[in-house]
Enzyme design. Structure first.
Site, PDB file in Angstrom:
ATOM      1  N   SER A 142       0.871  -1.178   0.000  1.00 49.78           N
ATOM      2  CA  SER A 142       0.000   0.000   0.000  1.00 49.78           C
ATOM      3  C   SER A 142       0.907   1.227   0.000  1.00 49.78           C
ATOM      4  O   SER A 142       1.177   1.828   1.025  1.00 49.78           O
ATOM      5  CB  SER A 142      -0.930  -0.005   1.214  1.00 49.78           C
ATOM      6  OG  SER A 142      -0.223   0.134   2.422  1.00 49.78           O
ATOM      7  N   HIS A 202      -3.574  -5.816   2.775  1.00 57.15           N
ATOM      8  CA  HIS A 202      -2.687  -6.859   3.298  1.00 57.15           C
ATOM      9  C   HIS A 202      -3.412  -8.184   3.515  1.00 57.15           C
ATOM     10  O   HIS A 202      -2.849  -9.129   4.054  1.00 57.15           O
ATOM     11  CB  HIS A 202      -2.039  -6.413   4.603  1.00 57.15           C
ATOM     12  CG  HIS A 202      -1.063  -5.292   4.413  1.00 57.15           C
ATOM     13  ND1 HIS A 202      -0.499  -4.599   5.456  1.00 57.15           N
ATOM     14  CD2 HIS A 202      -0.543  -4.750   3.283  1.00 57.15           C
ATOM     15  CE1 HIS A 202       0.322  -3.671   4.985  1.00 57.15           C
ATOM     16  NE2 HIS A 202       0.299  -3.735   3.666  1.00 57.15           N
ATOM     17  N   GLN A 228      -6.366  -1.201   7.559  1.00 52.13           N
ATOM     18  CA  GLN A 228      -5.278  -2.132   7.249  1.00 52.13           C
ATOM     19  C   GLN A 228      -4.658  -2.794   8.489  1.00 52.13           C
ATOM     20  O   GLN A 228      -4.291  -3.962   8.447  1.00 52.13           O
ATOM     21  CB  GLN A 228      -4.202  -1.358   6.482  1.00 52.13           C
ATOM     22  CG  GLN A 228      -3.026  -2.169   6.002  1.00 52.13           C
ATOM     23  CD  GLN A 228      -2.081  -1.309   5.176  1.00 52.13           C
ATOM     24  OE1 GLN A 228      -2.329  -1.064   4.000  1.00 52.13           O
ATOM     25  NE2 GLN A 228      -1.019  -0.825   5.786  1.00 52.13           N
ATOM     26  N   GLU A 229      -4.513  -2.032   9.567  1.00 53.33           N
ATOM     27  CA  GLU A 229      -3.773  -2.571  10.715  1.00 53.33           C
ATOM     28  C   GLU A 229      -4.432  -2.221  12.047  1.00 53.33           C
ATOM     29  O   GLU A 229      -4.761  -1.064  12.295  1.00 53.33           O
ATOM     30  CB  GLU A 229      -2.330  -2.017  10.707  1.00 53.33           C
ATOM     31  CG  GLU A 229      -1.597  -2.399   9.443  1.00 53.33           C
ATOM     32  CD  GLU A 229      -0.263  -1.670   9.268  1.00 53.33           C
ATOM     33  OE1 GLU A 229       0.317  -1.223  10.277  1.00 53.33           O
ATOM     34  OE2 GLU A 229       0.170  -1.550   8.114  1.00 53.33           O
ATOM     35  N   GLU A 270       1.362  -9.306   7.188  1.00 54.40           N
ATOM     36  CA  GLU A 270       2.199  -8.903   8.317  1.00 54.40           C
ATOM     37  C   GLU A 270       2.006  -9.814   9.523  1.00 54.40           C
ATOM     38  O   GLU A 270       2.388  -9.474  10.639  1.00 54.40           O
ATOM     39  CB  GLU A 270       1.942  -7.431   8.663  1.00 54.40           C
ATOM     40  CG  GLU A 270       2.335  -6.523   7.497  1.00 54.40           C
ATOM     41  CD  GLU A 270       2.306  -5.035   7.824  1.00 54.40           C
ATOM     42  OE1 GLU A 270       1.781  -4.661   8.886  1.00 54.40           O
ATOM     43  OE2 GLU A 270       2.817  -4.262   6.999  1.00 54.40           O
ATOM     44  N   ASP A 321      -3.830   1.691  11.763  1.00 56.52           N
ATOM     45  CA  ASP A 321      -3.421   2.282  10.487  1.00 56.52           C
ATOM     46  C   ASP A 321      -4.570   2.064   9.521  1.00 56.52           C
ATOM     47  O   ASP A 321      -4.796   0.949   9.077  1.00 56.52           O
ATOM     48  CB  ASP A 321      -2.126   1.634   9.958  1.00 56.52           C
ATOM     49  CG  ASP A 321      -1.687   2.246   8.633  1.00 56.52           C
ATOM     50  OD1 ASP A 321      -2.324   3.222   8.176  1.00 56.52           O
ATOM     51  OD2 ASP A 321      -0.703   1.741   8.046  1.00 56.52           O
ATOM     52  N   GLU A 333      -2.715   6.100  12.295  1.00 61.10           N
ATOM     53  CA  GLU A 333      -1.905   6.382  11.108  1.00 61.10           C
ATOM     54  C   GLU A 333      -2.796   6.485   9.865  1.00 61.10           C
ATOM     55  O   GLU A 333      -3.759   5.713   9.734  1.00 61.10           O
ATOM     56  CB  GLU A 333      -0.900   5.228  10.958  1.00 61.10           C
ATOM     57  CG  GLU A 333       0.059   5.332   9.793  1.00 61.10           C
ATOM     58  CD  GLU A 333       0.951   4.091   9.727  1.00 61.10           C
ATOM     59  OE1 GLU A 333       1.265   3.506  10.782  1.00 61.10           O
ATOM     60  OE2 GLU A 333       1.319   3.699   8.604  1.00 61.10           O
ATOM     61  N   ASP A 351       1.841   8.513   6.927  1.00 62.03           N
ATOM     62  CA  ASP A 351       2.682   7.523   6.240  1.00 62.03           C
ATOM     63  C   ASP A 351       2.686   7.860   4.744  1.00 62.03           C
ATOM     64  O   ASP A 351       3.585   8.555   4.263  1.00 62.03           O
ATOM     65  CB  ASP A 351       2.140   6.116   6.526  1.00 62.03           C
ATOM     66  CG  ASP A 351       2.792   5.027   5.683  1.00 62.03           C
ATOM     67  OD1 ASP A 351       3.821   5.298   5.052  1.00 62.03           O
ATOM     68  OD2 ASP A 351       2.269   3.896   5.650  1.00 62.03           O
ATOM     69  N   LYS A 401      10.015   4.915   6.974  1.00 60.87           N
ATOM     70  CA  LYS A 401      10.301   3.667   6.265  1.00 60.87           C
ATOM     71  C   LYS A 401      11.499   3.942   5.368  1.00 60.87           C
ATOM     72  O   LYS A 401      11.417   4.785   4.462  1.00 60.87           O
ATOM     73  CB  LYS A 401       9.115   3.272   5.388  1.00 60.87           C
ATOM     74  CG  LYS A 401       7.871   2.792   6.136  1.00 60.87           C
ATOM     75  CD  LYS A 401       6.701   2.761   5.150  1.00 60.87           C
ATOM     76  CE  LYS A 401       5.526   1.949   5.645  1.00 60.87           C
ATOM     77  NZ  LYS A 401       4.315   2.211   4.812  1.00 60.87           N
ATOM     78  N   HIS A 408       8.528  -1.323   9.431  1.00 58.09           N
ATOM     79  CA  HIS A 408       8.850  -2.315   8.399  1.00 58.09           C
ATOM     80  C   HIS A 408       7.989  -2.061   7.158  1.00 58.09           C
ATOM     81  O   HIS A 408       7.200  -1.112   7.132  1.00 58.09           O
ATOM     82  CB  HIS A 408       8.558  -3.724   8.950  1.00 58.09           C
ATOM     83  CG  HIS A 408       7.089  -3.953   9.238  1.00 58.09           C
ATOM     84  ND1 HIS A 408       6.511  -5.185   9.311  1.00 58.09           N
ATOM     85  CD2 HIS A 408       6.074  -3.063   9.464  1.00 58.09           C
ATOM     86  CE1 HIS A 408       5.224  -5.069   9.574  1.00 58.09           C
ATOM     87  NE2 HIS A 408       4.941  -3.791   9.670  1.00 58.09           N
ATOM     88  N   ARG A 409       8.051  -2.926   6.154  1.00 57.50           N
ATOM     89  CA  ARG A 409       7.122  -2.929   5.026  1.00 57.50           C
ATOM     90  C   ARG A 409       6.345  -4.237   5.040  1.00 57.50           C
ATOM     91  O   ARG A 409       6.754  -5.204   5.675  1.00 57.50           O
ATOM     92  CB  ARG A 409       7.862  -2.806   3.673  1.00 57.50           C
ATOM     93  CG  ARG A 409       8.630  -1.530   3.446  1.00 57.50           C
ATOM     94  CD  ARG A 409       7.870  -0.247   3.713  1.00 57.50           C
ATOM     95  NE  ARG A 409       6.654  -0.050   2.942  1.00 57.50           N
ATOM     96  CZ  ARG A 409       6.504   0.868   1.992  1.00 57.50           C
ATOM     97  NH1 ARG A 409       7.508   1.660   1.663  1.00 57.50           N
ATOM     98  NH2 ARG A 409       5.340   1.025   1.377  1.00 57.50           N
ATOM     99  N   SER A 410       5.258  -4.284   4.279  1.00 61.13           N
ATOM    100  CA  SER A 410       4.482  -5.536   4.244  1.00 61.13           C
ATOM    101  C   SER A 410       5.267  -6.644   3.533  1.00 61.13           C
ATOM    102  O   SER A 410       5.073  -7.821   3.808  1.00 61.13           O
ATOM    103  CB  SER A 410       3.132  -5.301   3.590  1.00 61.13           C
ATOM    104  OG  SER A 410       3.284  -4.665   2.345  1.00 61.13           O
ATOM    105  N   LYS A 454       6.850  -0.557  14.501  1.00 57.38           N
ATOM    106  CA  LYS A 454       5.922  -1.620  14.114  1.00 57.38           C
ATOM    107  C   LYS A 454       6.640  -2.586  13.200  1.00 57.38           C
ATOM    108  O   LYS A 454       7.358  -2.187  12.270  1.00 57.38           O
ATOM    109  CB  LYS A 454       4.632  -1.071  13.494  1.00 57.38           C
ATOM    110  CG  LYS A 454       4.759  -0.240  12.237  1.00 57.38           C
ATOM    111  CD  LYS A 454       3.348   0.063  11.686  1.00 57.38           C
ATOM    112  CE  LYS A 454       3.396   0.662  10.296  1.00 57.38           C
ATOM    113  NZ  LYS A 454       2.065   0.816   9.695  1.00 57.38           N
TER     114      LYS A 454
HETATM  115  P1  PGA Z   1       3.078  -1.303   3.134  1.00 57.55           P
HETATM  116  O1  PGA Z   1       2.179  -1.166   4.448  1.00 57.55           O
HETATM  117  O2  PGA Z   1       4.410  -1.759   3.534  1.00 57.55           O
HETATM  118  O3  PGA Z   1       2.309  -2.292   2.318  1.00 57.55           O
HETATM  119  O4  PGA Z   1       3.088   0.074   2.507  1.00 57.55           O
HETATM  120  C1  PGA Z   1       2.657  -0.632   5.640  1.00 57.55           C
HETATM  121  C2  PGA Z   1       1.912   0.608   6.049  1.00 57.55           C
HETATM  122  O5  PGA Z   1       1.000   1.102   5.335  1.00 57.55           O
HETATM  123  O6  PGA Z   1       2.232   1.169   7.090  1.00 57.55           O
HETATM  124 ZN    ZN Z   2       0.691   2.920   6.830  1.00 56.24          ZN
END
Ligand code: PGA
Ligand code: ZN
Length: 421
Positions: free
Chosen positions: A40, A153, A161-162, A203, A240, A286, A313, A338, A366-368, A389
């Site tokens: 994402s 994800h 997403q999270e 994740e 997030d 987020e 982000d 990131k 991190h990244r997904s 995270k």
């Molecule tokens: P991504 O997701 O690594 O797929 O971008 C992580 C996030 O959105 O924080």
């Molecule tokens: Zn994010």
């Protein structure tokens, strides 16, 4: 001096190609580093160079980035002093010559940047977290553990997403990790009892079909209590939304699958957030809105910024150009960091410094798509931001970072610190 730089193509945690870089110094010190990859992504992220050759990995090969390391970047960097990280990173930025590293690839450049930092630390006989953060770097990070995955994800019906469990009341990192890992296991039992799927997303968090986004929060709170912890005291909640993924125009129009109400405006989402922050122990949110919804972000921060950490982000993509705009206009009060969104260690540190100078928080991530590389753990301690995270207590590419943090805490012994604010 740097005597060897050699890249190769490896696989990330989703089975997609990514770049690994090997660096050797003239004193014989060797290191490797592997580059993560997001799903994402923000529109303004540095460019991950992919081959586009449809006969390999559906076009996702990284042989061009590998060749750029071996044949374009290495010849210029060989012989340079590995302790001059900023000079090395700026040399690569200049060689690339674009604003978003689209020429040589942020994946090529970051692989070298990380591997050089790691080799220099090793050569100086200093742990990486102290090489990057100074001898004062001794604060561990609160592990914001993403235990329910939705959005891009996973394939479930959850829009956000999270959903993270945040052990801010623990006395130290290893206890904090235990609090949330136990909560993760209890959550599995609760989902099973409800007849829901306990398979995991990218994740490592569970990815069940739930009744609503709110159901995800309530189920996590139930798990926290059942695991023997106090919601809001021992373990809080972070979210997030990754709102780009359910915005129809990247601005103030949204469409949530679960809501049944169809179209929503940013104001509806902000009202909903305000309600939730009153009702639930939420400490961080987020990307509550899409990246071009700058007015929405300003409103959100004006209404909730004194109560919770509002993190940009996709909004800022670890880029000081956008973070400075955000600071000037109060679009948030924290930035996600990131490394591969910007593409060098030096620029990531500059983004952190800008946040710190403005009195903002920053959230290391991190990244997904990840690898077994644990650079992130050392980087998080070095940057002294207090939280990170790295996904859930499942999938080794996630747990590897937590295990490295356990190691750092053990090395620091009584010097180790742990606190949320
Ligand atoms: P991504 O997701 O690594 O797929 O971008 C992580 C996030 O959105 O924080
Ligand atoms: Zn994010």
């Amino acid at each position: 001096t740097i005597s060897t730089i050699q890249a190769m193509e490896i696989l990330d945690s989703r089975g997609n190609p990514t770049v690994r870089v090997f660096v050797e110094l003239s004193d014989g010190t060797a290191s490797v580093a592997s580059v993560p990859s997001g799903a994402s992504t923000g529109e303004n992220e540095a460019i991950e160079l992919r081959d586009g050759d449809m006969t390999r990995y559906a076009g996702k090969g990284v042989l061009k980035a590998v060749a750029n390391v071996n044949h374009k970047l290495a010849p210029v960097l060989l012989g340079m002093d590995p302790f001059k990280q900023a000079l090395i990173d700026h040399t690569m930025i200049a060689l690339d010559g674009t604003v978003n590293k689209s020429n040589l690839g942020a994946n090529a450049i970051l692989g070298i940047s990380m591997a050089v930092a790691r080799a220099a630390a090793k050569s100086a006989n200093t742990p990486l977290y102290q090489y990057l953060g100074g001898t004062g770097a001794r604060r561990l990070v609160v592990p914001c553990m993403n235990i329910i995955n939705g959005g891009e994800h996973s394939d479930n019906n959850v829009d956000f997403q999270e959903f993270m469990a945040v052990p801010l009341g623990a006395p130290n990192f290893r206890e904090g990790l235990r609090y949330v890992a136990e909560t993760f296991h209890v959550l599995k039992g609760i989902l099973k009892d409800r007849g829901l799927a306990t398979s995991v997303g990218d994740e490592g968090g569970f990815a069940p079909n739930l009744n609503s986004n709110e159901d995800a929060i309530e189920t996590i709170i139930q798990a926290i209590e059942k695991a023997g912890y106090k919601p809001g005291i021992d373990i809080a909640i972070a979210l997030d939304s990754a709102a780009n993924s359910f915005s129809t125009d990247m601005c103030n129009n949204y469409d949530l699958k679960w809501s049944g109400t169809g179209a929503m405006k940013s104001n509806d989402l902000i009202n909903l957030a305000e309600e939730w922050v009153k009702k639930y122990p939420i400490v961080l949110w987020e990307d509550p809105l899409a990246e071009r919804d700058l007015d929405g972000f300003k409103q959100f921060t004006a209404r909730l910024g004194d109560k919770i950490e509002v993190v940009g982000d996709d909004l800022f993509v670890t880029n000081t150009q956008y973070i400075s705009r955000g600071i000037a206009h109060k679009e948030a009060n924290s930035a996600l960091i990131k490394l591969n969104q910007i593409g060098t260690v030096t620029e990531s540190i500059e983004a952190v410094r800008m946040c710190r100078d403005a009195g903002w928080r920053y959230f290391i991530s991190h990244r997904s798509g990840e690898t077994e590389d644990t650079f992130l753990a050392d980087f998080a301690v070095a940057m002294d931001g207090g939280h990170l995270k790295s996904g859930s207590a499942s999938r080794s590419e996630r747990v590897a970072k937590y295990n490295r943090l356990l190691e750092i805490e053990q090395q620091l012994g009584e010097d180790a610190l742990y606190y949320w604010k």
